[in-house]
Design a protein around this motif. Sequence first.
Motif, PDB file in Angstrom:
ATOM      1  N   ARG A   1      10.533  28.129  -0.660  1.00 14.25           N
ATOM      2  CA  ARG A   1       9.702  29.088   0.090  1.00 14.25           C
ATOM      3  C   ARG A   1       8.238  28.969  -0.313  1.00 14.25           C
ATOM      4  O   ARG A   1       7.336  29.004   0.533  1.00 14.25           O
ATOM      5  CB  ARG A   1      10.191  30.522  -0.148  1.00 14.25           C
ATOM      6  N   MET A   2       7.995  28.818  -1.605  1.00 15.40           N
ATOM      7  CA  MET A   2       6.623  28.711  -2.090  1.00 15.40           C
ATOM      8  C   MET A   2       5.968  27.434  -1.570  1.00 15.40           C
ATOM      9  O   MET A   2       4.812  27.441  -1.128  1.00 15.40           O
ATOM     10  CB  MET A   2       6.602  28.744  -3.621  1.00 15.40           C
ATOM     11  N   THR A   3       6.698  26.343  -1.625  1.00 18.10           N
ATOM     12  CA  THR A   3       6.155  25.074  -1.145  1.00 18.10           C
ATOM     13  C   THR A   3       5.856  25.156   0.344  1.00 18.10           C
ATOM     14  O   THR A   3       4.804  24.701   0.817  1.00 18.10           O
ATOM     15  CB  THR A   3       7.145  23.939  -1.422  1.00 18.10           C
ATOM     16  N   GLU A   4       6.756  25.759   1.099  1.00 20.04           N
ATOM     17  CA  GLU A   4       6.547  25.903   2.537  1.00 20.04           C
ATOM     18  C   GLU A   4       5.319  26.759   2.825  1.00 20.04           C
ATOM     19  O   GLU A   4       4.542  26.473   3.742  1.00 20.04           O
ATOM     20  CB  GLU A   4       7.783  26.513   3.198  1.00 20.04           C
ATOM     21  N   SER A   5       5.108  27.801   2.007  1.00 14.79           N
ATOM     22  CA  SER A   5       3.927  28.648   2.162  1.00 14.79           C
ATOM     23  C   SER A   5       2.640  27.851   1.973  1.00 14.79           C
ATOM     24  O   SER A   5       1.671  28.004   2.724  1.00 14.79           O
ATOM     25  CB  SER A   5       3.988  29.805   1.149  1.00 14.79           C
ATOM     26  N   VAL A   6       2.646  26.968   0.964  1.00 15.02           N
ATOM     27  CA  VAL A   6       1.460  26.140   0.698  1.00 15.02           C
ATOM     28  C   VAL A   6       1.261  25.113   1.815  1.00 15.02           C
ATOM     29  O   VAL A   6       0.145  24.901   2.298  1.00 15.02           O
ATOM     30  CB  VAL A   6       1.591  25.444  -0.676  1.00 15.02           C
ATOM     31  N   VAL A   7       2.343  24.470   2.247  1.00 17.23           N
ATOM     32  CA  VAL A   7       2.252  23.467   3.310  1.00 17.23           C
ATOM     33  C   VAL A   7       1.658  24.081   4.578  1.00 17.23           C
ATOM     34  O   VAL A   7       0.802  23.477   5.245  1.00 17.23           O
ATOM     35  CB  VAL A   7       3.638  22.848   3.592  1.00 17.23           C
ATOM     36  N   LYS A   8       2.093  25.284   4.911  1.00 13.90           N
ATOM     37  CA  LYS A   8       1.618  25.939   6.130  1.00 13.90           C
ATOM     38  C   LYS A   8       0.179  26.444   5.999  1.00 13.90           C
ATOM     39  O   LYS A   8      -0.494  26.658   7.014  1.00 13.90           O
ATOM     40  CB  LYS A   8       2.541  27.099   6.486  1.00 13.90           C
ATOM     41  N   ALA A   9      -0.284  26.626   4.759  1.00 15.94           N
ATOM     42  CA  ALA A   9      -1.602  27.219   4.528  1.00 15.94           C
ATOM     43  C   ALA A   9      -2.732  26.203   4.544  1.00 15.94           C
ATOM     44  O   ALA A   9      -3.906  26.585   4.535  1.00 15.94           O
ATOM     45  CB  ALA A   9      -1.605  27.976   3.201  1.00 15.94           C
ATOM     46  N   THR A  10      -2.417  24.922   4.534  1.00 19.28           N
ATOM     47  CA  THR A  10      -3.468  23.911   4.427  1.00 19.28           C
ATOM     48  C   THR A  10      -3.245  22.778   5.415  1.00 19.28           C
ATOM     49  O   THR A  10      -2.109  22.475   5.783  1.00 19.28           O
ATOM     50  CB  THR A  10      -3.550  23.348   2.993  1.00 19.28           C
ATOM     51  N   HIS A  11      -4.349  22.160   5.817  1.00 17.53           N
ATOM     52  CA  HIS A  11      -4.273  20.970   6.669  1.00 17.53           C
ATOM     53  C   HIS A  11      -4.139  19.707   5.832  1.00 17.53           C
ATOM     54  O   HIS A  11      -3.954  18.616   6.360  1.00 17.53           O
ATOM     55  CB  HIS A  11      -5.543  20.868   7.519  1.00 17.53           C
ATOM     56  N   LEU A  12      -4.227  19.855   4.501  1.00 17.74           N
ATOM     57  CA  LEU A  12      -4.213  18.706   3.598  1.00 17.74           C
ATOM     58  C   LEU A  12      -2.782  18.310   3.228  1.00 17.74           C
ATOM     59  O   LEU A  12      -1.866  19.141   3.284  1.00 17.74           O
ATOM     60  CB  LEU A  12      -4.977  19.051   2.317  1.00 17.74           C
TER      61      LEU A  12
ATOM     62  N   MET B   1       0.837  -1.191   0.000  1.00 16.25           N
ATOM     63  CA  MET B   1       0.000   0.000   0.000  1.00 16.25           C
ATOM     64  C   MET B   1       0.882   1.254   0.000  1.00 16.25           C
ATOM     65  O   MET B   1       1.908   1.291   0.672  1.00 16.25           O
ATOM     66  CB  MET B   1      -0.928  -0.008   1.226  1.00 16.25           C
ATOM     67  N   VAL B   2       0.484   2.270  -0.762  1.00 16.42           N
ATOM     68  CA  VAL B   2       1.213   3.530  -0.845  1.00 16.42           C
ATOM     69  C   VAL B   2       0.418   4.587  -0.080  1.00 16.42           C
ATOM     70  O   VAL B   2      -0.792   4.713  -0.273  1.00 16.42           O
ATOM     71  CB  VAL B   2       1.409   3.956  -2.311  1.00 16.42           C
ATOM     72  N   THR B   3       1.099   5.339   0.774  1.00 12.07           N
ATOM     73  CA  THR B   3       0.427   6.311   1.610  1.00 12.07           C
ATOM     74  C   THR B   3       0.915   7.716   1.300  1.00 12.07           C
ATOM     75  O   THR B   3       2.125   7.964   1.222  1.00 12.07           O
ATOM     76  CB  THR B   3       0.675   6.007   3.104  1.00 12.07           C
ATOM     77  N   ILE B   4      -0.040   8.641   1.115  1.00  8.73           N
ATOM     78  CA  ILE B   4       0.259  10.064   0.941  1.00  8.73           C
ATOM     79  C   ILE B   4      -0.464  10.794   2.063  1.00  8.73           C
ATOM     80  O   ILE B   4      -1.676  11.021   1.990  1.00  8.73           O
ATOM     81  CB  ILE B   4      -0.218  10.589  -0.421  1.00  8.73           C
ATOM     82  N   GLY B   5       0.252  11.127   3.112  1.00 14.35           N
ATOM     83  CA  GLY B   5      -0.414  11.697   4.272  1.00 14.35           C
ATOM     84  C   GLY B   5      -1.382  10.675   4.839  1.00 14.35           C
ATOM     85  O   GLY B   5      -0.996   9.568   5.223  1.00 14.35           O
ATOM     86  N   ASN B   6      -2.673  11.051   4.861  1.00 19.51           N
ATOM     87  CA  ASN B   6      -3.695  10.117   5.357  1.00 19.51           C
ATOM     88  C   ASN B   6      -4.413   9.389   4.230  1.00 19.51           C
ATOM     89  O   ASN B   6      -5.405   8.707   4.456  1.00 19.51           O
ATOM     90  CB  ASN B   6      -4.721  10.874   6.217  1.00 19.51           C
ATOM     91  N   ILE B   7      -3.908   9.511   3.006  1.00 18.37           N
ATOM     92  CA  ILE B   7      -4.522   8.861   1.844  1.00 18.37           C
ATOM     93  C   ILE B   7      -3.849   7.514   1.620  1.00 18.37           C
ATOM     94  O   ILE B   7      -2.622   7.438   1.503  1.00 18.37           O
ATOM     95  CB  ILE B   7      -4.378   9.727   0.584  1.00 18.37           C
TER      96      ILE B   7
END
Length: 332
Positions: free
Chosen positions: A125-136, A1-7
């Motif tokens: 920096r852009m990726t970190e901004s997106v990571v911090k902006a969402t719970h997903l 099984m492959v897991t992406i976060g909680n997916i």
Amino acid sequence: MVTIGNIQLPDFPLLLAPMEDVSDPPFRAVCKANGADLMYTEFISSEGLIRDAAKSVQKLDIFEYERPIGIQLFGSDVETMGECARIASRVEPDLIDINYGCPVKNVACRGAGAALLQDVPKMVRMTESVVKATHLPVTVKTRLGWDDNTKNIGEVAERLQDIGIKALTVHGRTRVQMYKGDADWTLIGKIKENPRITIPIFGNGDIDSPEKALLYKNRYGVDGVMIGRASIGYPWIFNEIKYFLRTGQQLTPPTIADRVTVCRQHLDFSIRWKGEIVGLFEMRRHYANYFKGLPDFKPYRMRLVTSDSYNEVSAILNEIQETYSIIYEVAA
């Protein structure tokens, strides 16, 4: 099984690539029905979403049966991308994907898509901004590098994993290559060999047959593959690959009736989603792909792409099925 976060995805999942003007909900519906494990929206402009542009907002449409489904974003401004991720998260996709791979001029020349491969610190920096902006979970799709002299995907993979992405898809070409030449998966395989990399790595580029999917799985060790152009007009490729991986045998190719049925399903969804006028118009780009390889098909294609009536298109599809079923029965 492959897991992406909680997916949770099956072993060696098959991903449908986000493709502009192609992977809309009607197209995704037929791919999901034919075996796609994870799908993405068309890429959405962060600037367009911020200013509430109708085209960008409509691309946020997702449906329950599509899950797991990711919304893909692109842009050139770090703060805008973070805000865009917050907006996209409100429609409750399963993940947010960032496009650092689109090579087309009007995207890359605006500092978005594959252009970020020329500025890895800004990409981080852009990726970190997106990571911090969402719970997903946040994932990324990118390329090997900008050109042959800057194939920096190994560095990119490590740095993006370190700031929190949950999976990475790599297209085996540089931006300069666009879609020309053969995709080179060698560096994708090296990422998988890197002991520092723990997130799933998906390969993309030139997967157009079950045999190639198996070959690349074994040769490069990727966790799954993303399929783009080979699925256009041929959503059966997902189940064909799954069957081949499971049994070592080929599934029987779709019949003329199968082609007509799925084309009609695609058309019906297109009309339900966008109305008859727009739905019919946007289907015109798909007919040639659904019936690729049929002899003397051009007159039918011309009729399909010039018709502005659902009933007329439906009648033409019936005629295609009747005509070519007879031809293939005689040939058999």
